[in-house]
Design a protein around this motif. Structure first.
Motif, PDB file in Angstrom:
ATOM      1  N   VAL A 294      30.711  43.676  40.450  1.00 32.58           N
ATOM      2  CA  VAL A 294      31.449  43.925  41.362  1.00 32.58           C
ATOM      3  C   VAL A 294      30.916  45.084  42.463  1.00 32.58           C
ATOM      4  O   VAL A 294      29.942  46.185  42.409  1.00 32.58           O
ATOM      5  N   ALA A 295      31.357  44.707  44.147  1.00 31.67           N
ATOM      6  CA  ALA A 295      30.791  45.578  45.309  1.00 31.67           C
ATOM      7  C   ALA A 295      29.067  45.947  45.189  1.00 31.67           C
ATOM      8  O   ALA A 295      28.576  47.047  45.297  1.00 31.67           O
ATOM      9  N   SER A 296      28.488  45.012  44.564  1.00 31.41           N
ATOM     10  CA  SER A 296      26.762  44.609  44.571  1.00 31.41           C
ATOM     11  C   SER A 296      26.395  45.815  43.601  1.00 31.41           C
ATOM     12  O   SER A 296      25.029  46.374  43.790  1.00 31.41           O
TER      13      SER A 296
ATOM     14  N   TYR B 276      44.230  53.114  35.105  1.00 33.03           N
ATOM     15  CA  TYR B 276      43.067  52.865  35.655  1.00 33.03           C
ATOM     16  C   TYR B 276      42.127  52.142  36.285  1.00 33.03           C
ATOM     17  O   TYR B 276      42.548  50.980  36.322  1.00 33.03           O
ATOM     18  N   ALA B 277      41.429  52.743  36.808  1.00 32.14           N
ATOM     19  CA  ALA B 277      39.880  50.979  37.211  1.00 32.14           C
ATOM     20  C   ALA B 277      38.754  51.064  36.543  1.00 32.14           C
ATOM     21  O   ALA B 277      37.894  52.212  37.282  1.00 32.14           O
ATOM     22  N   SER B 278      37.945  50.079  36.819  1.00 31.55           N
ATOM     23  CA  SER B 278      35.877  50.206  36.695  1.00 31.55           C
ATOM     24  C   SER B 278      35.589  50.567  38.007  1.00 31.55           C
ATOM     25  O   SER B 278      36.260  50.904  38.767  1.00 31.55           O
ATOM     26  N   PRO B 279      34.518  51.208  37.910  1.00 34.31           N
ATOM     27  CA  PRO B 279      34.147  52.113  38.535  1.00 34.31           C
ATOM     28  C   PRO B 279      33.160  51.099  40.034  1.00 34.31           C
ATOM     29  O   PRO B 279      33.070  49.602  39.510  1.00 34.31           O
ATOM     30  N   GLY B 280      33.954  51.572  41.334  1.00 32.32           N
ATOM     31  CA  GLY B 280      33.206  49.720  42.324  1.00 32.32           C
ATOM     32  C   GLY B 280      34.101  48.776  42.702  1.00 32.32           C
ATOM     33  O   GLY B 280      34.294  48.920  43.542  1.00 32.32           O
TER      34      GLY B 280
END
Length: 189
Positions: free
Chosen positions: A27-29, A76-80
Motif C-alpha cells: 500500500v502507498a509504496s 480503524y485503518a492500517s498505516p498507509g
C-alpha cells in the motif's frame, strides 16, 4: 442475519489493513510489515489481532435509535491506506476494512444527553479485491470480500453470502466503491 443487515444499513464504516498474503503489492509504496494471514486460500477471513494498536483510526458512526444511539461503530485503518486513498481516490488492492459494532447506552451527563459504547456485538470486515481472487466463495464479489463476525469469535464468520447478507446495506455507497467514505475525515484531501 437480521442484525447484520440492520447494523450495516444504518452505517457502513470500516478498518483498512494491507493483506500481504492476498496480494504482493504494498500500500502507498511503503514496505509491507510482516502480517498474520488474514485471508486463507479459500477466501475465509478473520479479524486482525492487534488492529487497535497498529492501525490508524478513521472515524466513528452513531446509529440512531428512538432515545439516543442504539449502536456505535468504531473504525480503524492500517498505516498507509488513508494516504493512498487520498492520493488516488481508491482503496488499494488488498486493503481490509473492519468495523467494531457496539451496543450503545444513552444517559444525561453534565454536558448534556450523551450516547456511549457498551458491549461489543461484533465486527464487519471487507477486503478490497478487484481481481476476483475467490470466485467460488459467496462472500466475495463486487470488488470486495465481505464478512460479519460475532463478538465471541473473531475467526469464524456468520455471513453466508455477501449479496444477501451485506450488499443491500451498501447500495447507497455504490458510487464510492461500496464504502461510505464521507464519514471518514482521514480519507479527505
Amino acid at each position: 442475519m437480521k442484525f447484520l443487515r440492520s447494523a450495516a444499513v444504518a452505517s457502513a464504516s470500516f478498518i483498512v489493513v494491507t493483506v500481504g498474503c492476498l496480494v504482493s503489492q504494498p500500500v502507498a509504496s511503503q514496505p509491507a510489515p510482516a502480517q498474520e494471514q488474514l485471508v486463507d486460500a479459500a477466501g475465509n477471513m478473520h479479524i486482525p489481532k492487534n488492529y487497535r494498536t497498529t492501525y490508524e483510526f478513521l472515524g466513528s458512526w452513531s446509529v440512531a435509535g428512538d432515545k439516543g444511539a442504539k449502536q456505535i461503530h468504531v473504525v480503524y485503518a492500517s498505516p498507509g491506506t488513508a494516504a493512498s486513498y487520498r492520493a488516488t481516490g481508491e482503496f488499494p488492492q488488498g486493503s481490509i476494512l473492519v468495523k467494531e459494532v457496539y451496543g450503545a447506552a444513552t444517559s444525561d451527563m453534565t454536558t448534556g444527553t450523551v450516547s456511549h459504547q457498551e458491549l461489543l456485538k461484533g465486527w464487519f470486515m471487507m477486503v478490497k479485491d478487484s481481481k476476483n481472487s475467490h470466485p467460488d466463495n459467496k462472500l466475495w464479489g463486487n470488488g470486495w470480500g465481505w464478512s460479519w463476525f460475532d463478538a465471541g469469535d473473531p475467526v469464524k464468520t456468520t455471513s453466508t453470502n455477501f449479496r444477501s447478507d451485506c450488499l443491500g446495506c451498501h447500495i447507497p455507497a455504490k458510487a464510492t466503491d461500496w464504502i461510505y467514505v464521507h464519514g471518514y475525515p482521514g480519507l479527505k484531501k
